[in-house]
Motif scaffolding. Structure first.
Motif, mmCIF file in Angstrom:
data_model
loop_
_atom_site.group_PDB
_atom_site.id
_atom_site.type_symbol
_atom_site.label_atom_id
_atom_site.label_comp_id
_atom_site.label_asym_id
_atom_site.label_seq_id
_atom_site.Cartn_x
_atom_site.Cartn_y
_atom_site.Cartn_z
ATOM 1 N N LEU A 1 1.096 26.173 14.097
ATOM 2 C CA LEU A 1 1.301 24.730 14.240
ATOM 3 C C LEU A 1 0.947 24.022 12.930
ATOM 4 C CD1 LEU A 1 0.130 22.748 17.349
ATOM 5 C CD2 LEU A 1 -0.080 21.794 15.086
ATOM 6 N N ILE B 1 3.549 24.928 10.099
ATOM 7 C CA ILE B 1 4.855 24.304 10.314
ATOM 8 C C ILE B 1 4.763 22.792 10.127
ATOM 9 C CG2 ILE B 1 6.603 23.827 12.089
ATOM 10 C CD1 ILE B 1 6.090 26.803 13.016
ATOM 11 N N ALA B 2 3.729 22.169 10.646
ATOM 12 C CA ALA B 2 3.565 20.719 10.496
ATOM 13 C C ALA B 2 3.426 20.318 9.031
ATOM 14 C CB ALA B 2 2.343 20.247 11.284
ATOM 15 N N ALA C 1 6.439 22.251 15.529
ATOM 16 C CA ALA C 1 4.982 22.157 15.645
ATOM 17 C C ALA C 1 4.591 21.644 17.025
ATOM 18 C CB ALA C 1 4.424 21.254 14.546
#
Length: 174
Positions: free
Chosen positions: A78, A81-82, A147
C-alpha cells in the motif's frame, strides 16, 4: 466515507476479501475489527491457542501470525503503490512465512499485541493518505492493484480468518 473500490482495482482472487468488508468508514472498520479479533481470542489458554482443527492445518497462534505478517506485507505494498512505485512488488509464500515465523513459541498475548501494533500502523498510514494517493495503481505479485484496494484486502483478510477461527477452531474446542 470512501466508497469501496471498483472490481478493476484488485485481482479477482481478492474479491471474497473485499466483499467481506462492511460498508462504513474504512479506518473505523479496521479499528473495530481488530478489537473484535482481540475479544474473540484474548481469553484462550495457551493450550487452546495451539489447537489445529485438522492434521497439517495451522494452529490458532499460526493463524494470528499469518494475519499479522500478511497485513505487514499488504501495508508495505500500500505504501509503495501510494507513493508511486512502478516496479513489481514481490509475492510471498504464506505457508513458508508461517513455518519460519515459529509463532507457536510466542504467547498468544504477545501475538495479539503484535497484531494490534501492526493494525495501529496500518490505520495511521491510511489516515495520512489523500484520495489521489489511494487511487494510485501498482503491480504486486504480477497483478495490478490500487492502494485503497489494499486497505480493503487487509480488512477482508482478517474477517476471513476470524470466521475460520470461529467455524473450524473454536466450534471444535467447545
Amino acid at each position: 466515507m470512501l466508497r469501496k473500490q471498483e472490481t478493476n482495482e484488485y485481482p479477482p482472487y481478492y474479491k471474497e476479501y473485499v466483499n467481506n468488508v462492511p460498508d462504513g468508514e474504512r479506518l473505523h472498520i479496521l479499528d473495530d475489527q481488530q478489537k473484535e479479533t482481540m475479544n474473540l481470542l484474548r481469553d484462550l489458554s495457551e493450550e487452546m491457542a495451539q489447537y489445529q482443527y485438522a492434521q497439517g492445518k495451522w494452529t490458532i497462534k499460526e493463524v494470528i501470525g499469518h494475519i499479522t505478517d500478511t497485513e505487514r506485507i499488504m501495508c508495505y505494498r500500500l505504501l509503495c503503490i501510494a507513493r508511486g512505485e512502478q516496479e513489481m512488488l514481490p509475492g510471498y509464500n504464506d505457508d513458508e512465512y508461517v513455518r519460519r515465523g515459529q509463532f507457536n513459541r510466542f504467547s498468544l498475548s504477545d501475538l495479539l499485541h503484535h497484531q494490534a501494533l501492526v493494525r495501529q500502523h496500518t490505520i495511521l498510514l491510511l489516515s495520512s493518505m489523500d484520495d489521489e494517493a489511494l487511487r494510485r495503481r501498482g503491480n504486486a505479485n504480477g497483478s495490478e492493484v490500487t492502494a485503497r484496494a489494499l486497505g480493503y484486502i487487509i480488512a477482508g483478510h482478517e474477517i476471513h480468518h476470524r470466521r475460520l477461527i470461529k467455524d473450524r477452531y473454536l466450534s471444535s474446542l467447545q
